[in-house]
Design a protein around this motif. Structure first.
Motif, PDB file in Angstrom:
ATOM      1  N   ARG A   6      -7.594   2.548  -5.712  1.00  0.00           N
ATOM      2  CA  ARG A   6      -6.490   2.543  -4.960  1.00  0.00           C
ATOM      3  C   ARG A   6      -5.009   2.193  -5.590  1.00  0.00           C
ATOM      4  NH1 ARG A   6      -8.684   1.864   0.381  1.00  0.00           N
ATOM      5  NH2 ARG A   6     -10.664   0.953   0.289  1.00  0.00           N
ATOM      6  N   LEU A   7      -3.956   2.707  -4.977  1.00  0.00           N
ATOM      7  CA  LEU A   7      -2.846   2.267  -5.553  1.00  0.00           C
ATOM      8  C   LEU A   7      -2.032   1.278  -4.870  1.00  0.00           C
ATOM      9  CD1 LEU A   7      -1.570   6.067  -5.713  1.00  0.00           C
ATOM     10  CD2 LEU A   7      -2.063   4.508  -7.589  1.00  0.00           C
ATOM     11  N   ARG A   8      -1.360   0.456  -5.686  1.00  0.00           N
ATOM     12  CA  ARG A   8      -0.699  -0.790  -5.101  1.00  0.00           C
ATOM     13  C   ARG A   8       0.633  -0.983  -5.683  1.00  0.00           C
ATOM     14  NH1 ARG A   8      -3.813  -0.113  -1.721  1.00  0.00           N
ATOM     15  NH2 ARG A   8      -5.419  -1.650  -1.028  1.00  0.00           N
ATOM     16  N   PHE A   9       1.674  -1.348  -5.088  1.00  0.00           N
ATOM     17  CA  PHE A   9       3.081  -1.205  -5.441  1.00  0.00           C
ATOM     18  C   PHE A   9       3.697  -2.831  -5.385  1.00  0.00           C
ATOM     19  CE2 PHE A   9       1.893   2.634  -3.775  1.00  0.00           C
ATOM     20  CZ  PHE A   9       2.508   3.708  -4.697  1.00  0.00           C
ATOM     21  N   TYR A  54       2.155   9.821  -3.232  1.00  0.00           N
ATOM     22  CA  TYR A  54       1.016  10.267  -4.073  1.00  0.00           C
ATOM     23  C   TYR A  54       1.600  11.157  -5.021  1.00  0.00           C
ATOM     24  CZ  TYR A  54      -2.473   8.055  -1.179  1.00  0.00           C
ATOM     25  OH  TYR A  54      -3.301   6.936  -0.601  1.00  0.00           O
ATOM     26  N   ARG A  95      -2.825   0.728 -10.354  1.00  0.00           N
ATOM     27  CA  ARG A  95      -4.167   1.305  -9.914  1.00  0.00           C
ATOM     28  C   ARG A  95      -5.090   0.090  -9.828  1.00  0.00           C
ATOM     29  NH1 ARG A  95      -5.934   5.958  -8.175  1.00  0.00           N
ATOM     30  NH2 ARG A  95      -3.891   7.001  -9.278  1.00  0.00           N
ATOM     31  N   THR A 100       3.584   9.410  -7.870  1.00  0.00           N
ATOM     32  CA  THR A 100       2.753   8.458  -8.604  1.00  0.00           C
ATOM     33  C   THR A 100       2.105   9.499  -9.656  1.00  0.00           C
ATOM     34  OG1 THR A 100       0.900   8.570  -6.917  1.00  0.00           O
ATOM     35  CG2 THR A 100       2.592   6.568  -7.121  1.00  0.00           C
ATOM     36  N   CYS A 159       3.681   1.867 -10.116  1.00  0.00           N
ATOM     37  CA  CYS A 159       2.351   1.377  -9.344  1.00  0.00           C
ATOM     38  C   CYS A 159       1.431   0.979 -10.231  1.00  0.00           C
ATOM     39  CB  CYS A 159       2.058   2.557  -8.452  1.00  0.00           C
ATOM     40  SG  CYS A 159       1.363   4.058  -9.599  1.00  0.00           S
ATOM     41  N   THR A 190       0.783  -1.039  -0.023  1.00  0.00           N
ATOM     42  CA  THR A 190       0.019  -0.186  -0.197  1.00  0.00           C
ATOM     43  C   THR A 190       0.847   1.417  -0.121  1.00  0.00           C
ATOM     44  OG1 THR A 190      -0.157   0.173   2.480  1.00  0.00           O
ATOM     45  CG2 THR A 190      -1.720  -1.134   1.403  1.00  0.00           C
ATOM     46  N   VAL A 191       0.243   2.248  -0.185  1.00  0.00           N
ATOM     47  CA  VAL A 191       1.045   3.695  -0.021  1.00  0.00           C
ATOM     48  C   VAL A 191       1.558   3.790   1.172  1.00  0.00           C
ATOM     49  CG1 VAL A 191       0.532   6.035  -0.133  1.00  0.00           C
ATOM     50  CG2 VAL A 191      -0.360   4.529  -1.990  1.00  0.00           C
ATOM     51  N   ARG A 234       4.355   9.969 -12.083  1.00  0.00           N
ATOM     52  CA  ARG A 234       4.836   8.606 -13.029  1.00  0.00           C
ATOM     53  C   ARG A 234       6.423   8.578 -12.687  1.00  0.00           C
ATOM     54  NH1 ARG A 234       1.074   6.722 -16.681  1.00  0.00           N
ATOM     55  NH2 ARG A 234      -0.868   8.185 -17.060  1.00  0.00           N
TER      56      ARG A 234
END
Length: 53
Positions: free
Chosen positions: A35-38, A19, A31, A22, A29, A3-4, A25
């Motif tokens: 939600r953003l995931r890595f 944030y 999307r 991201t 990550c 998660t972030v 860019r």
């Protein structure tokens, strides 16, 4: 997938900074919905590339 907050803690940055990165860019990550995931693997590769610069 991280998660972030987890990425921010891992990189010793604020979530707000993650944030912003991201949005520009600058950091890899994915999307999922809103939600953003890595990916840990993608982040390790990204860090290695930044180290070389």
């Amino acid at each position: 997938m991280l998660t972030v907050k987890q990425v921010a803690d891992w990189l010793n940055l604020k979530p707000k900074t993650i944030y912003a990165m991201t949005a520009r860019r600058e950091i890899p990550c994915v999307r999922i919905g809103k939600r953003l995931r890595f990916s840990r693997h993608d982040l390790l590769r990204w860090l290695g590339q930044r180290k070389e610069e």
